[in-house]
Design an enzyme around this catalytic site. Structure first.
Site, PDB file in Angstrom:
ATOM      1  N   CYS A 191       2.320   2.963   1.340  1.00 52.43           N
ATOM      2  CA  CYS A 191       2.903   2.470   0.087  1.00 52.43           C
ATOM      3  C   CYS A 191       4.262   3.112  -0.147  1.00 52.43           C
ATOM      4  CB  CYS A 191       1.965   2.767  -1.067  1.00 52.43           C
ATOM      5  SG  CYS A 191       1.484   4.496  -1.122  1.00 52.43           S
ATOM      6  N   HIS A 210     -15.000   2.968  -0.845  1.00 51.08           N
ATOM      7  CA  HIS A 210     -13.877   2.983   0.091  1.00 51.08           C
ATOM      8  C   HIS A 210     -13.644   1.566   0.639  1.00 51.08           C
ATOM      9  CE1 HIS A 210     -10.846   5.046   2.191  1.00 51.08           C
ATOM     10  NE2 HIS A 210     -11.481   6.163   2.469  1.00 51.08           N
ATOM     11  N   ALA A 211     -12.517   1.388   1.331  1.00 48.08           N
ATOM     12  CA  ALA A 211     -12.229   0.085   1.945  1.00 48.08           C
ATOM     13  C   ALA A 211     -13.309  -0.231   2.988  1.00 48.08           C
ATOM     14  CB  ALA A 211     -10.854   0.119   2.592  1.00 48.08           C
ATOM     15  N   SER A 212     -13.607  -1.512   3.115  1.00 48.35           N
ATOM     16  CA  SER A 212     -14.745  -1.914   3.950  1.00 48.35           C
ATOM     17  C   SER A 212     -14.519  -1.661   5.438  1.00 48.35           C
ATOM     18  CB  SER A 212     -15.045  -3.397   3.718  1.00 48.35           C
ATOM     19  OG  SER A 212     -15.558  -3.574   2.417  1.00 48.35           O
ATOM     20  N   GLU A 258      -2.641   3.126  -8.421  1.00 43.81           N
ATOM     21  CA  GLU A 258      -1.573   3.391  -7.450  1.00 43.81           C
ATOM     22  C   GLU A 258      -1.507   2.159  -6.572  1.00 43.81           C
ATOM     23  OE1 GLU A 258       0.228   5.925  -7.683  1.00 43.81           O
ATOM     24  OE2 GLU A 258      -0.926   7.613  -8.445  1.00 43.81           O
ATOM     25  N   LEU A 259      -0.505   1.336  -6.789  1.00 43.82           N
ATOM     26  CA  LEU A 259      -0.482   0.037  -6.104  1.00 43.82           C
ATOM     27  C   LEU A 259       0.625  -0.007  -5.053  1.00 43.82           C
ATOM     28  CD1 LEU A 259      -1.256  -2.110  -9.270  1.00 43.82           C
ATOM     29  CD2 LEU A 259      -2.844  -0.997  -7.694  1.00 43.82           C
ATOM     30  N   GLU A 315       6.111  -6.850  -0.574  1.00 44.20           N
ATOM     31  CA  GLU A 315       5.969  -5.641   0.234  1.00 44.20           C
ATOM     32  C   GLU A 315       5.668  -6.014   1.689  1.00 44.20           C
ATOM     33  OE1 GLU A 315       2.395  -3.455  -0.739  1.00 44.20           O
ATOM     34  OE2 GLU A 315       3.229  -1.592   0.040  1.00 44.20           O
ATOM     35  N   SER A 334      -3.937  -2.851  -3.445  1.00 39.73           N
ATOM     36  CA  SER A 334      -2.997  -3.943  -3.698  1.00 39.73           C
ATOM     37  C   SER A 334      -2.950  -4.298  -5.192  1.00 39.73           C
ATOM     38  CB  SER A 334      -3.440  -5.167  -2.903  1.00 39.73           C
ATOM     39  OG  SER A 334      -4.727  -5.551  -3.339  1.00 39.73           O
ATOM     40  N   TRP A 352      -7.662   1.849   3.025  1.00 37.80           N
ATOM     41  CA  TRP A 352      -7.933   2.368   4.367  1.00 37.80           C
ATOM     42  C   TRP A 352      -6.738   3.106   4.965  1.00 37.80           C
ATOM     43  CZ3 TRP A 352      -3.929   0.223   6.743  1.00 37.80           C
ATOM     44  CH2 TRP A 352      -3.428  -0.943   6.169  1.00 37.80           C
ATOM     45  N   ASN A 353      -5.547   2.996   4.382  1.00 41.86           N
ATOM     46  CA  ASN A 353      -4.366   3.417   5.159  1.00 41.86           C
ATOM     47  C   ASN A 353      -4.246   4.937   5.346  1.00 41.86           C
ATOM     48  OD1 ASN A 353      -3.664   3.677   2.490  1.00 41.86           O
ATOM     49  ND2 ASN A 353      -1.573   2.959   2.755  1.00 41.86           N
TER      50      ASN A 353
HETATM   51  P1  NAP Z   1      -6.759  -3.821  -1.174  1.00 39.18           P
HETATM   52  O1  NAP Z   1      -7.163  -5.058  -0.495  1.00 39.18           O
HETATM   53  O2  NAP Z   1      -6.385  -3.885  -2.586  1.00 39.18           O
HETATM   54  O3  NAP Z   1      -7.981  -2.790  -0.955  1.00 39.18           O
HETATM   55  C1  NAP Z   1      -7.989  -1.535  -1.540  1.00 39.18           C
HETATM   56  C2  NAP Z   1      -9.382  -1.269  -2.083  1.00 39.18           C
HETATM   57  O4  NAP Z   1      -9.652  -2.167  -3.155  1.00 39.18           O
HETATM   58  C3  NAP Z   1     -10.489  -1.501  -1.064  1.00 39.18           C
HETATM   59  O5  NAP Z   1     -11.528  -0.583  -1.281  1.00 39.18           O
HETATM   60  C4  NAP Z   1     -10.952  -2.907  -1.396  1.00 39.18           C
HETATM   61  O6  NAP Z   1     -12.267  -3.172  -0.981  1.00 39.18           O
HETATM   62  C5  NAP Z   1     -10.835  -2.911  -2.890  1.00 39.18           C
HETATM   63  N1  NAP Z   1     -10.661  -4.206  -3.502  1.00 39.18           N
HETATM   64  C6  NAP Z   1      -9.972  -5.263  -3.033  1.00 39.18           C
HETATM   65  N2  NAP Z   1     -10.007  -6.279  -3.931  1.00 39.18           N
HETATM   66  C7  NAP Z   1     -10.724  -5.827  -4.986  1.00 39.18           C
HETATM   67  C8  NAP Z   1     -11.123  -6.411  -6.222  1.00 39.18           C
HETATM   68  N3  NAP Z   1     -10.759  -7.639  -6.569  1.00 39.18           N
HETATM   69  N4  NAP Z   1     -11.868  -5.680  -7.065  1.00 39.18           N
HETATM   70  C9  NAP Z   1     -12.234  -4.429  -6.744  1.00 39.18           C
HETATM   71  N5  NAP Z   1     -11.897  -3.824  -5.590  1.00 39.18           N
HETATM   72  C10 NAP Z   1     -11.140  -4.512  -4.719  1.00 39.18           C
HETATM   73  O7  NAP Z   1      -5.586  -3.076  -0.471  1.00 39.18           O
HETATM   74  P2  NAP Z   1      -5.098  -3.206   1.017  1.00 39.18           P
HETATM   75  O8  NAP Z   1      -4.274  -4.431   1.091  1.00 39.18           O
HETATM   76  O9  NAP Z   1      -6.208  -3.046   1.972  1.00 39.18           O
HETATM   77  O10 NAP Z   1      -4.208  -1.857   1.059  1.00 39.18           O
HETATM   78  C11 NAP Z   1      -2.885  -1.851   1.073  1.00 39.18           C
HETATM   79  C12 NAP Z   1      -2.261  -1.860  -0.313  1.00 39.18           C
HETATM   80  O11 NAP Z   1      -2.514  -0.621  -0.947  1.00 39.18           O
HETATM   81  C13 NAP Z   1      -0.765  -1.981  -0.214  1.00 39.18           C
HETATM   82  O12 NAP Z   1      -0.261  -2.803  -1.214  1.00 39.18           O
HETATM   83  C14 NAP Z   1      -0.294  -0.559  -0.412  1.00 39.18           C
HETATM   84  O13 NAP Z   1       1.016  -0.426  -0.828  1.00 39.18           O
HETATM   85  C15 NAP Z   1      -1.286  -0.082  -1.409  1.00 39.18           C
HETATM   86  N6  NAP Z   1      -1.332   1.378  -1.386  1.00 39.18           N
HETATM   87  C16 NAP Z   1      -0.823   2.058  -2.443  1.00 39.18           C
HETATM   88  C17 NAP Z   1      -0.788   3.450  -2.453  1.00 39.18           C
HETATM   89  C18 NAP Z   1      -0.241   4.220  -3.613  1.00 39.18           C
HETATM   90  O14 NAP Z   1      -0.503   5.424  -3.706  1.00 39.18           O
HETATM   91  N7  NAP Z   1       0.511   3.632  -4.515  1.00 39.18           N
HETATM   92  C19 NAP Z   1      -1.307   4.137  -1.366  1.00 39.18           C
HETATM   93  C20 NAP Z   1      -1.826   3.407  -0.299  1.00 39.18           C
HETATM   94  C21 NAP Z   1      -1.834   2.030  -0.337  1.00 39.18           C
HETATM   95  P3  NAP Z   1     -12.574  -4.001   0.371  1.00 39.18           P
HETATM   96  O15 NAP Z   1     -11.999  -3.241   1.501  1.00 39.18           O
HETATM   97  O16 NAP Z   1     -14.058  -4.065   0.385  1.00 39.18           O
HETATM   98  O17 NAP Z   1     -11.923  -5.339   0.190  1.00 39.18           O
END
Ligand code: NAP
Length: 477
Positions: A268, A161-163, A234-235, A371, A213, A136-137
Site C-alpha cells: 500500500c 486473515h485473507a483467505s 488502512e486502505l 492503485e 481494499s 495477505w501482502n
Molecule cells: P481485500 O480484498 O480488501 O482483502 C483484505 C481482507 O479483507 C481479506 O481478509 C479479505 O478476505 C477481506 N475482505 C474482502 N472483502 C470483504 C468484505 N466485503 N467484507 C469483509 N471483509 C472483506 O484486499 P486485497 O485486494 O487482497 O489487498 C490489497 C489491498 O489492501 C490494496 O488496496 C492495498 O493497498 C491494501 N493495503 C493497505 C494497507 C495499509 O496499511 N493502508 C496495507 C496493505 C494493503 P478474503 O481474503 O477472504 O476475501
C-alpha cells in the site's frame, strides 16, 4: 474465495481448509469474552512478559515462517525473513513502551479546580475483543502491528486473515498460544469474507480494524457504523514520489526502484506515481527505467530474485487491464508492459508480471486515479513545485508521500501541502513502531503504531474525584 494455500509461483494448490461453521465461531466468540474478563485485569509487566516470549519464539521460527509466507503469497524469501524479524522487534518495542504510552494523563491543576474536582485524570482501559480483517501482502506484519499494541492495552484479538494465507494465520494463533497467552486472547478465525458481518455485529466484538481494499473497508465500516462500533481502516494508496531539481537524482532513482517493487510491487505504501521536475526528468527517467529493467524476476525462494509473482490470478489480470488501458490511450512503455519472458519452465503457471515504467500518463487513463498493485510505475513530468504538489494531491488516496529535495523552503511547503498521512524526504516510506501509520481521504482513517495506534482500541476514561472521593491521585490535589 476458497481458504487455501496456492503457490503463486506455479499455481499449485498445496492445502485447502474448511471454513469454520457457526458453532465453531460461537465457541471462539465465547472464548474471547471469557479471556477478556481476566486478561483486562493483568498488569503491563505480565503482558510485556508474554509478548516478549512471543517475540523470542518468532525469532526462532523466522526461517520456517518465512518459507510459509513466500509459499502462500510469493514475496522473495529474504523479504519474508526480514518481515518476521521486524515483527519480533515491534513486539519488543510495544512490550517496552506500552505502559508509558498508556500512562494516565492529568489536566492542569487550574482546570481541575475549575471543573469542581479535587483531582481528575484520564485513564486508558481496553475495549474488549477486537476483530482484525487483514490482507495477505504482509501476512505477519499487518497482524502484528495491530496485535502487539492491542494485546499490550489489554484487549483480546480475533483474526480474520485473507483467505490465501491460512497457514500463516494459523501460525500466528499457535505463536501466541505457545508464548503462554491465556486461551482466547488471540484466535484465528478461518472464515471467508461473507462471515465477517455476523461476527462484527456480535455484541461480544467491541471494535474492528481492517487493512485491505476500499470496497472491503467500506463494507466493514458501514456495518460497524450501524452497530456504533469503532473502526480503524488502512486502505489502498497510490503514493506520489516527487523528484525536485536539488535532489541527488542517482540516489532518488535507485531508491525509487526499491520503493516501487518492494513486496513484488504489492504494498500500500509503495511509491506508485513518480512526479519529476523537468530539469531532472531525463536523467531520472533513464536511471529509473534501467534500474527497473535490470531487476531479476523469478522464483521467490531464490536469493537472486528481486521480484516474485503477484499473489493471485485476479490481481495480475487487474494490473494488466490498467496497463493495457493506459497504452491504448497513448501511454508509452519505457520498459516491461507485459508478462516476463524467459522464466524457468516450472514457473510457467505462476502469476508474474514484468517491472514496468509508463510515461505520458493523462487524467483520462484509469491508472492515473486507480492503485496499480504490482510492479508498475507511472512517470509524470512537471514544470514547478506547485504543479508537482497539485498532481500529487490529484488522487483519491492519501496514504504517504515521498519527496526528494535539498531545499528547505520546498521541504516546508511539502509538509504543509501534501495530502497524505506521511511525508518522507530523501528516502522511501517505511513503517516503524515509533511512528504513526495511516492515511487520509480514501486511504482510510485512524492510525496504527506508536502511541496513536495503541490508543485506538482504548477507552479514554475520564476519572473525576469530587469532594470526599477516595483514592484521588495526589498529583492534581
Ligand atoms: P481485500 O480484498 O480488501 O482483502 C483484505 C481482507 O479483507 C481479506 O481478509 C479479505 O478476505 C477481506 N475482505 C474482502 N472483502 C470483504 C468484505 N466485503 N467484507 C469483509 N471483509 C472483506 O484486499 P486485497 O485486494 O487482497 O489487498 C490489497 C489491498 O489492501 C490494496 O488496496 C492495498 O493497498 C491494501 N493495503 C493497505 C494497507 C495499509 O496499511 N493502508 C496495507 C496493505 C494493503 P478474503 O481474503 O477472504 O476475501
Amino acid at each position: 474465495m476458497p481458504i487455501a494455500t496456492v503457490n503463486p509461483a506455479n499455481g499449485e494448490t498445496l492445502r485447502t481448509f474448511e471454513a469454520l461453521g457457526p458453532a465453531e465461531i460461537e465457541q471462539r466468540l465465547a472464548a474471547a469474552e471469557t479471556a477478556f474478563r481476566h486478561y483486562r485485569t493483568t498488569g503491563f509487566d505480565e503482558r510485556a512478559r508474554l509478548l516478549g516470549l512471543a517475540a523470542d519464539l518468532l525469532d526462532e521460527d523466522r526461517r520456517d515462517i518465512a518459507r510459509t509466507m513466500t509459499t502462500e503469497m510469493g514475496k522473495p524469501l529474504a523479504a519474508a525473513r526480514a518481515e518476521a524479524a521486524k515483527c519480533a522487534r515491534a513486539m519488543r518495542w510495544y512490550a517496552a513502551h506500552a505502559e508509558e504510552l498508556l500512562a494516565d494523563e492529568y489536566p492542569a491543576p487550574a482546570d481541575v479546580a475549575d471543573s469542581g474536582a479535587l483531582a481528575a485524570r484520564v485513564h486508558y482501559r481496553p475495549l474488549g475483543a477486537v476483530l482484525a480483517v487483514m490482507p495477505w501482502n504482509f501476512p505477519l506484519w499487518q497482524v502484528v502491528r495491530f496485535a502487539a499494541p492491542a494485546l499490550m492495552a489489554g484487549n483480546v484479538a480475533l483474526l480474520k486473515h485473507a483467505s490465501n494465507v491460512p497457514q500463516t494465520a494459523l501460525y500466528l494463533e499457535g505463536l501466541f498460544r505457545r508464548a503462554g497467552y491465556p486461551t482466547g486472547c488471540f484466535q484465528t478465525l478461518l472464515v471467508g469474507s461473507g462471515a465477517v458481518e455476523a461476527i462484527l455485529r456480535d455484541p461480544r466484538v467491541a471494535a474492528a480494524t481492517l487493512t485491505g481494499s476500499e470496497p472491503a473497508g467500506r463494507s466493514v465500516a458501514s456495518i460497524a457504523g450501524d452497530e456504533v462500533k469503532h473502526t480503524v481502516l488502512e486502505l489502498g494508496g497510490s503514493d506520489p514520489y516527487l523528484v525536485l531539481p536539488s535532489a541527488d537524482v542517482a540516489r532518488a532513482a535507485r531508491t525509487a526502484v526499491t520503493a516501487r517493487v518492494q513486496n513484488n510491487g504489492q504494498s500500500c505504501i509503495a511509491a506508485k506515481r513518480f512526479i519529476v521536475h523537468t530539469q531532472v526528468y531525463e536523467e531520472f527517467a533513464e536511471r529509473f527505467t534501467v534500474g527497473m529493467r535490470d531487476l531479476t524476476v523469478g522464483d521467490p525462494m531464490k536469493d537472486s530474485t528481486d521480484v516474485g509473482p503477484l499473489s493471485g490470478e485476479r490481481g495480475r489480470a487487474d494490473l494488466e487491464e490498467l496497463v493495457d488501458d493506459a497504452v491504448r490511450q497513448g501511454a508509452s512503455v519505457l520498459c516491461g508492459g507485459s508478462r516476463p519472458e524467459g522464466l524457468d519452465p516450472e514457473l510457467a503457471n505462476g502469476w508474474f508480471y514484468a517491472p514496468t515504467v509508463l510515461a505520458g500518463i493523462t487524467p483520462a487513463m484509469r491508472i492515473h486515479r486507480e492503485e496499480a498493485f504490482g510492479p508498475v510505475a507511472t512517470l509524470y513530468r512537471v514544470e514547478s513545485l506547485e504543479e508537482a504538489v497539485a498532481l500529487a494531491n490529484d488522487s483519491p488516496f492519501g496514504l504517504s508521500s515521498n519527496v526528494w529535495t535539498r531545499d528547505a523552503d520546498e521541504t516546508r511547503r511539502c509538509v504543509r501541502d501534501l495530502e497524505a498521512g506521511g511525508v518522507f524526504f530523501n528516502g522511501m516510506t517505511a513503517s516503524h513502531p515509533a511512528l504513526p501509520f495511516g492515511g487520509v481521504k480514501r486511504s482510510g482513517y485512524g492510525r496504527e503504531l506508536a502511541g496513536h495506534g495503541i490508543r485506538e482500541f482504548c477507552n479514554a476514561t475520564t476519572v473525576w474525584y469530587g469532594p470526599e472521593a477516595a483514592d484521588a491521585p495526589a498529583r492534581t490535589i
